[in-house]
Design a protein around this motif. Structure first.
Motif, PDB file in Angstrom:
ATOM      1  N   ASP A 139       0.832  -1.195   0.000  1.00 24.27           N
ATOM      2  CA  ASP A 139       0.000   0.000   0.000  1.00 24.27           C
ATOM      3  C   ASP A 139       0.872   1.252   0.000  1.00 24.27           C
ATOM      4  OD1 ASP A 139       0.938  -0.451   2.555  1.00 24.27           O
ATOM      5  OD2 ASP A 139      -0.788   0.487   3.529  1.00 24.27           O
ATOM      6  N   GLY A 140       0.342   2.322  -0.613  1.00 24.85           N
ATOM      7  CA  GLY A 140       1.013   3.607  -0.628  1.00 24.85           C
ATOM      8  C   GLY A 140       2.396   3.568  -1.249  1.00 24.85           C
ATOM      9  N   VAL A 141       3.303   4.359  -0.677  1.00 25.05           N
ATOM     10  CA  VAL A 141       4.668   4.473  -1.194  1.00 25.05           C
ATOM     11  C   VAL A 141       5.405   3.145  -1.077  1.00 25.05           C
ATOM     12  CG1 VAL A 141       6.866   5.691  -0.951  1.00 25.05           C
ATOM     13  CG2 VAL A 141       4.728   6.925  -0.610  1.00 25.05           C
ATOM     14  N   TRP A 142       5.054   2.352  -0.058  1.00 26.56           N
ATOM     15  CA  TRP A 142       5.716   1.060   0.114  1.00 26.56           C
ATOM     16  C   TRP A 142       5.522   0.168  -1.114  1.00 26.56           C
ATOM     17  CZ3 TRP A 142       9.061   1.137   3.857  1.00 26.56           C
ATOM     18  CH2 TRP A 142       8.826   1.909   5.001  1.00 26.56           C
ATOM     19  N   LYS A 143       4.362   0.244  -1.719  1.00 26.81           N
ATOM     20  CA  LYS A 143       4.106  -0.565  -2.917  1.00 26.81           C
ATOM     21  C   LYS A 143       5.013  -0.122  -4.067  1.00 26.81           C
ATOM     22  CE  LYS A 143       0.375  -2.366  -5.803  1.00 26.81           C
ATOM     23  NZ  LYS A 143      -1.101  -2.404  -6.004  1.00 26.81           N
ATOM     24  N   GLU A 144       5.245   1.188  -4.181  1.00 25.71           N
ATOM     25  CA  GLU A 144       6.166   1.690  -5.206  1.00 25.71           C
ATOM     26  C   GLU A 144       7.584   1.198  -4.932  1.00 25.71           C
ATOM     27  OE1 GLU A 144       5.737   5.791  -6.752  1.00 25.71           O
ATOM     28  OE2 GLU A 144       4.284   6.037  -5.123  1.00 25.71           O
ATOM     29  N   ILE A 145       7.968   1.203  -3.671  1.00 29.18           N
ATOM     30  CA  ILE A 145       9.298   0.703  -3.295  1.00 29.18           C
ATOM     31  C   ILE A 145       9.429  -0.761  -3.700  1.00 29.18           C
ATOM     32  CG2 ILE A 145      10.745   0.088  -1.316  1.00 29.18           C
ATOM     33  CD1 ILE A 145       9.652   2.652   0.052  1.00 29.18           C
ATOM     34  N   SER A 146       8.425  -1.552  -3.371  1.00 34.51           N
ATOM     35  CA  SER A 146       8.460  -2.980  -3.684  1.00 34.51           C
ATOM     36  C   SER A 146       8.599  -3.237  -5.176  1.00 34.51           C
ATOM     37  CB  SER A 146       7.199  -3.650  -3.135  1.00 34.51           C
ATOM     38  OG  SER A 146       7.208  -5.030  -3.381  1.00 34.51           O
ATOM     39  N   SER A 147       8.007  -2.377  -5.988  1.00 40.97           N
ATOM     40  CA  SER A 147       8.026  -2.581  -7.440  1.00 40.97           C
ATOM     41  C   SER A 147       9.407  -2.385  -8.050  1.00 40.97           C
ATOM     42  CB  SER A 147       7.030  -1.627  -8.117  1.00 40.97           C
ATOM     43  OG  SER A 147       7.487  -0.274  -8.036  1.00 40.97           O
ATOM     44  N   ILE A 148      10.314  -1.764  -7.312  1.00 40.04           N
ATOM     45  CA  ILE A 148      11.654  -1.501  -7.838  1.00 40.04           C
ATOM     46  C   ILE A 148      12.536  -2.750  -7.804  1.00 40.04           C
ATOM     47  CG2 ILE A 148      13.818  -0.268  -7.309  1.00 40.04           C
ATOM     48  CD1 ILE A 148      12.197   2.175  -6.692  1.00 40.04           C
ATOM     49  N   PHE A 149      12.243  -3.673  -6.888  1.00 37.30           N
ATOM     50  CA  PHE A 149      13.142  -4.807  -6.670  1.00 37.30           C
ATOM     51  C   PHE A 149      13.071  -5.822  -7.810  1.00 37.30           C
ATOM     52  CE2 PHE A 149      11.954  -3.641  -2.166  1.00 37.30           C
ATOM     53  CZ  PHE A 149      13.107  -2.897  -1.953  1.00 37.30           C
ATOM     54  N   ASP A 150      14.224  -6.350  -8.183  1.00 38.43           N
ATOM     55  CA  ASP A 150      14.296  -7.421  -9.167  1.00 38.43           C
ATOM     56  C   ASP A 150      13.892  -8.751  -8.551  1.00 38.43           C
ATOM     57  OD1 ASP A 150      15.528  -6.022 -11.548  1.00 38.43           O
ATOM     58  OD2 ASP A 150      17.005  -5.548 -10.011  1.00 38.43           O
ATOM     59  N   GLU A 151      14.189  -8.912  -7.266  1.00 36.75           N
ATOM     60  CA  GLU A 151      13.757 -10.078  -6.504  1.00 36.75           C
ATOM     61  C   GLU A 151      13.254  -9.610  -5.155  1.00 36.75           C
ATOM     62  OE1 GLU A 151      16.497 -13.269  -5.900  1.00 36.75           O
ATOM     63  OE2 GLU A 151      17.178 -13.235  -7.978  1.00 36.75           O
ATOM     64  N   LYS A 152      12.267 -10.341  -4.634  1.00 38.97           N
ATOM     65  CA  LYS A 152      11.729 -10.014  -3.311  1.00 38.97           C
ATOM     66  C   LYS A 152      11.874 -11.237  -2.413  1.00 38.97           C
ATOM     67  CE  LYS A 152       8.333  -7.205  -5.743  1.00 38.97           C
ATOM     68  NZ  LYS A 152       6.898  -7.028  -6.067  1.00 38.97           N
ATOM     69  N   TRP A 153      12.684 -11.108  -1.378  1.00 37.87           N
ATOM     70  CA  TRP A 153      12.924 -12.190  -0.428  1.00 37.87           C
ATOM     71  C   TRP A 153      12.202 -11.885   0.881  1.00 37.87           C
ATOM     72  CZ3 TRP A 153      18.981 -13.101  -0.620  1.00 37.87           C
ATOM     73  CH2 TRP A 153      19.354 -13.486  -1.922  1.00 37.87           C
ATOM     74  N   PHE A 154      11.723 -12.942   1.518  1.00 43.99           N
ATOM     75  CA  PHE A 154      11.058 -12.778   2.813  1.00 43.99           C
ATOM     76  C   PHE A 154      11.548 -13.866   3.760  1.00 43.99           C
ATOM     77  CE2 PHE A 154       7.845 -13.039   6.068  1.00 43.99           C
ATOM     78  CZ  PHE A 154       7.399 -11.731   6.221  1.00 43.99           C
TER      79      PHE A 154
END
Length: 309
Positions: free
Chosen positions: A237-252
């Motif tokens: 949600d919000g700016v965090w979603k934009e941040i997430s979209s930048i990553f080539d991979e998302k690890w959790f």
């Protein structure tokens, strides 16, 4: 069909030669990869209903298929194997990035106490050690010791003076560490600069003072792989979603919340908080934050099952 696993099917990033993987004929909406490693050497095929995979002695890669989701599971016990395999899976990416301006940015999220900072640091150290084996014949202008870097989210905390100016300063300080006590817009700007210009200065966080330190971290042109680690990087949600979209991979990093809170409690006490104050902070701030963060794991490409250090 040739076995060549991709970390995220849509990106086609190959897993290291040490692991078996799978090429899917059709992309799936969400490709989760669960990691927790053990040493092994011999593969065998697994077939059970809609389950397919390969097992190399004690190390197994299992693919569970459904109409909505396909994911892989690698199970084991040793945290050092996790670090090694994560580094090896990023090595082909670093080797392929011969353009020094090209950045491969990984977002590493998870609740407090999950081990994000340690994982990011250990993977970067290992990747930097592995890089000379590839770099000598590929890119003489790259410093082999600096192919990877860590960019922590901690530096994007709001300053204490900014918390003081809020409508309820006492609540703001008590909830420090919640999403609204960070400056995600500044983080987004930093990552956009890194992506567009290839280098950036970022703030660190001085835990002794309790405030960010501006321009204390430099990610340079030579850094081909950057691991950004922080709690809220995969929020949608919000700016965090934009941040997430930048990553080539998302690890959790997936961990039982009770176990992660035990680690955070010990951390609070080790920094001088009385046990009763530490327990209050866990229940009032850390656990609610962790519960919110755990909801964001659905947005990950790769789930790392936490193993005791």
């Amino acid at each position: 069909m040739e076995a060549s696993f991709s970390l995220a099917a849509a990106k086609g990033i190959n897993l290291s030669a040490e692991l078996v993987s799978f090429v899917k004929e059709k992309p799936v909406p969400r490709d989760h990869n669960f990691l927790s490693f053990n040493s092994a050497y011999k593969y065998r095929s697994l077939h059970c209903g809609q389950t397919n995979g390969f097992c190399r002695k004690n190390k197994c890669v299992t693919v569970f298929c459904s109409q909505k989701r396909e994911f892989s599971v690698v199970e084991g016990r040793c945290i050092d194997d996790i670090y090694d395999d994560l580094a090896r899976r990023l090595l082909p990416t670093a080797a392929a990035a011969s353009d020094p301006d090209l950045k491969y940015i990984v977002g590493l999220a998870g609740p407090p106490g999950a081990g994000k900072t340690t994982i990011a640091s250990e993977v970067v150290q290992r990747l930097n050690k592995l890089w000379p084996q590839k770099a000598s014949s590929m890119d003489s202008q790259v410093n082999p010791a600096d192919v990877a870097a860590v960019l922590p989210m901690d530096g994007f905390h709001l300053y204490r003076s900014q918390l003081d100016s809020m409508e309820n300063p006492e609540e703001a300080h008590a909830r420090r560490g919640a999403p609204w006590t960070f400056n995600p817009q500044l983080l987004l700007t930093c990552l956009k600069t890194l992506r567009s210009q290839g280098s950036v200065y970022a703030p660190s966080f001085d835990h002794g003072v309790g405030d960010p330190v501006e321009d204390d971290i430099f990610v340079g042109l030579q850094h081909k792989v950057v691991i950004v680690e922080g709690n809220y990087l995969l929020l949608d949600d919000g700016v965090w979603k934009e941040i997430s979209s930048i990553f080539d991979e998302k690890w959790f990093v997936e961990i039982d919340i009770d176990k992660s809170m035990e680690r955070v409690l010990k951390r609070h006490i080790s920094t001088g908080k009385p046990p009763d104050v530490a327990k209050w902070r866990i229940e009032y701030n850390d656990r609610p934050n962790a519960e919110l963060i755990m909801k964001s794991k659905k947005n990950a490409d790769l789930l790392i099952r936490s193993v005791d250090f």
